[in-house]
Design a protein around this motif. Structure first.
Motif, PDB file in Angstrom:
ATOM      1  N   VAL A  33      -9.222  -0.693   8.175  1.00  0.00           N
ATOM      2  CA  VAL A  33      -8.722  -1.206   7.177  1.00  0.00           C
ATOM      3  C   VAL A  33      -8.090   0.092   5.829  1.00  0.00           C
ATOM      4  O   VAL A  33      -7.833   0.378   5.945  1.00  0.00           O
ATOM      5  CB  VAL A  33      -7.878  -2.374   7.589  1.00  0.00           C
ATOM      6  CG1 VAL A  33      -6.774  -2.833   6.084  1.00  0.00           C
ATOM      7  CG2 VAL A  33      -7.481  -2.500   8.904  1.00  0.00           C
ATOM      8  N   ALA A  34      -9.529  -0.409   4.878  1.00  0.00           N
ATOM      9  CA  ALA A  34      -9.744   0.180   3.957  1.00  0.00           C
ATOM     10  C   ALA A  34      -9.775   1.746   4.228  1.00  0.00           C
ATOM     11  O   ALA A  34      -9.015   1.477   2.742  1.00  0.00           O
ATOM     12  CB  ALA A  34     -11.282  -0.472   3.503  1.00  0.00           C
ATOM     13  N   LEU A  35     -10.177   2.534   4.520  1.00  0.00           N
ATOM     14  CA  LEU A  35     -10.217   3.670   4.812  1.00  0.00           C
ATOM     15  C   LEU A  35      -8.736   4.083   4.907  1.00  0.00           C
ATOM     16  O   LEU A  35      -8.685   4.972   4.529  1.00  0.00           O
ATOM     17  CB  LEU A  35     -11.365   4.066   6.317  1.00  0.00           C
ATOM     18  CG  LEU A  35     -12.585   4.104   5.697  1.00  0.00           C
ATOM     19  CD1 LEU A  35     -14.012   4.333   6.883  1.00  0.00           C
ATOM     20  CD2 LEU A  35     -12.943   4.840   4.521  1.00  0.00           C
ATOM     21  N   PRO A  39      -5.459   6.617   1.283  1.00  0.00           N
ATOM     22  CA  PRO A  39      -4.225   7.847   1.441  1.00  0.00           C
ATOM     23  C   PRO A  39      -2.634   6.882   0.938  1.00  0.00           C
ATOM     24  O   PRO A  39      -1.884   8.016   1.343  1.00  0.00           O
ATOM     25  CB  PRO A  39      -4.024   8.629   2.875  1.00  0.00           C
ATOM     26  CG  PRO A  39      -4.540   7.857   4.287  1.00  0.00           C
ATOM     27  CD  PRO A  39      -6.065   6.327   2.992  1.00  0.00           C
ATOM     28  N   ARG A  40      -2.743   5.690   2.150  1.00  0.00           N
ATOM     29  CA  ARG A  40      -0.596   5.563   1.769  1.00  0.00           C
ATOM     30  C   ARG A  40      -0.819   4.703   0.098  1.00  0.00           C
ATOM     31  O   ARG A  40      -1.380   4.660  -0.739  1.00  0.00           O
ATOM     32  CB  ARG A  40      -0.888   3.695   3.072  1.00  0.00           C
ATOM     33  CG  ARG A  40      -1.266   4.313   3.803  1.00  0.00           C
ATOM     34  CD  ARG A  40      -0.237   4.364   4.965  1.00  0.00           C
ATOM     35  NE  ARG A  40      -0.234   4.518   6.106  1.00  0.00           N
ATOM     36  CZ  ARG A  40       0.425   5.322   6.639  1.00  0.00           C
ATOM     37  NH1 ARG A  40       1.116   5.244   7.107  1.00  0.00           N
ATOM     38  NH2 ARG A  40      -0.034   5.195   8.293  1.00  0.00           N
ATOM     39  N   THR A  41       0.421   4.430  -0.085  1.00  0.00           N
ATOM     40  CA  THR A  41       0.838   4.515  -1.148  1.00  0.00           C
ATOM     41  C   THR A  41       1.326   2.687  -0.725  1.00  0.00           C
ATOM     42  O   THR A  41       2.495   2.998   0.158  1.00  0.00           O
ATOM     43  CB  THR A  41       2.486   4.711  -1.729  1.00  0.00           C
ATOM     44  OG1 THR A  41       1.373   6.455  -1.680  1.00  0.00           O
ATOM     45  CG2 THR A  41       2.389   4.337  -3.056  1.00  0.00           C
ATOM     46  N   LEU A  42       0.648   1.737  -1.325  1.00  0.00           N
ATOM     47  CA  LEU A  42       0.542   0.600  -0.637  1.00  0.00           C
ATOM     48  C   LEU A  42       1.168  -0.573  -1.979  1.00  0.00           C
ATOM     49  O   LEU A  42       0.826  -0.983  -2.978  1.00  0.00           O
ATOM     50  CB  LEU A  42       0.066  -0.490   0.115  1.00  0.00           C
ATOM     51  CG  LEU A  42      -0.249   0.194   1.224  1.00  0.00           C
ATOM     52  CD1 LEU A  42      -1.601  -0.107   1.833  1.00  0.00           C
ATOM     53  CD2 LEU A  42       1.218   0.032   2.223  1.00  0.00           C
ATOM     54  N   PRO A  43       2.489   0.334  -2.511  1.00  0.00           N
ATOM     55  CA  PRO A  43       3.084  -0.413  -4.290  1.00  0.00           C
ATOM     56  C   PRO A  43       2.689  -2.202  -3.761  1.00  0.00           C
ATOM     57  O   PRO A  43       2.849  -2.511  -5.496  1.00  0.00           O
ATOM     58  CB  PRO A  43       4.224  -0.521  -4.307  1.00  0.00           C
ATOM     59  CG  PRO A  43       4.671  -0.124  -2.921  1.00  0.00           C
ATOM     60  CD  PRO A  43       3.530   0.303  -1.972  1.00  0.00           C
ATOM     61  N   PHE A  51       0.578  -3.412   6.038  1.00  0.00           N
ATOM     62  CA  PHE A  51      -0.185  -2.321   7.053  1.00  0.00           C
ATOM     63  C   PHE A  51      -1.941  -3.081   7.474  1.00  0.00           C
ATOM     64  O   PHE A  51      -2.122  -3.242   8.491  1.00  0.00           O
ATOM     65  CB  PHE A  51      -0.744  -1.794   5.708  1.00  0.00           C
ATOM     66  CG  PHE A  51      -1.354  -0.352   6.026  1.00  0.00           C
ATOM     67  CD1 PHE A  51      -1.082   0.032   6.591  1.00  0.00           C
ATOM     68  CD2 PHE A  51      -2.522  -0.932   5.349  1.00  0.00           C
ATOM     69  CE1 PHE A  51      -1.532   1.757   7.346  1.00  0.00           C
ATOM     70  CE2 PHE A  51      -3.768   0.176   6.283  1.00  0.00           C
ATOM     71  CZ  PHE A  51      -2.946   1.586   6.813  1.00  0.00           C
ATOM     72  N   ALA A  52      -2.568  -4.026   6.907  1.00  0.00           N
ATOM     73  CA  ALA A  52      -3.485  -4.969   7.126  1.00  0.00           C
ATOM     74  C   ALA A  52      -3.297  -5.005   8.520  1.00  0.00           C
ATOM     75  O   ALA A  52      -4.247  -5.037   9.299  1.00  0.00           O
ATOM     76  CB  ALA A  52      -4.547  -5.411   6.149  1.00  0.00           C
TER      77      ALA A  52
END
Length: 100
Positions: A33-35, A39-43, A51-52
């Motif tokens: 999940v961390a990796l 590259p994602r934008t999770l504001p 996402f997690a």
């Protein structure tokens, strides 16, 4: 002392499968999940949590299937021992009832 109840419907120790799945999902899932989140934008925190959960659910499912198949393949978790033989050894090898 004999166990109260034993069950061996499929030859799989489901308790072992659940515990192993839990541990492996955390050990394997957290780095995945961390990796994948780099590259994602999770504001927002909500986006991060969503996402997690989405990625973690897939990881959990794949790990659970893998652990179950592994347990079926090698009969893991119970040491490969017959539950009836274990209870007789613990009882001293006698078939005497507990009512005596």
């Amino acid at each position: 002392m004999q166990p109260v109840e034993t069950s061996d419907p499929d030859g799989v120790d489901y308790g072992w499968v659940m515990q192993t799945t839990f541990v492996l999902t955390i050990v394997v899932g957290a780095p995945i999940v961390a990796l994948l989140s780099v590259p994602r934008t999770l504001p927002t925190w909500g986006a991060r949590v969503e996402f997690a959960i989405r990625v973690g659910a897939v990881v959990w499912f794949l790990v659970a299937i893998g652990v179950f198949v592994y347990a079926r393949w090698i009969d893991a978790g119970d040491g490969g021992e017959d539950p009836d033989a274990v209870s007789k050894e613990a009882d001293g090898g006698s078939d005497a009832s507990a009512e005596e």
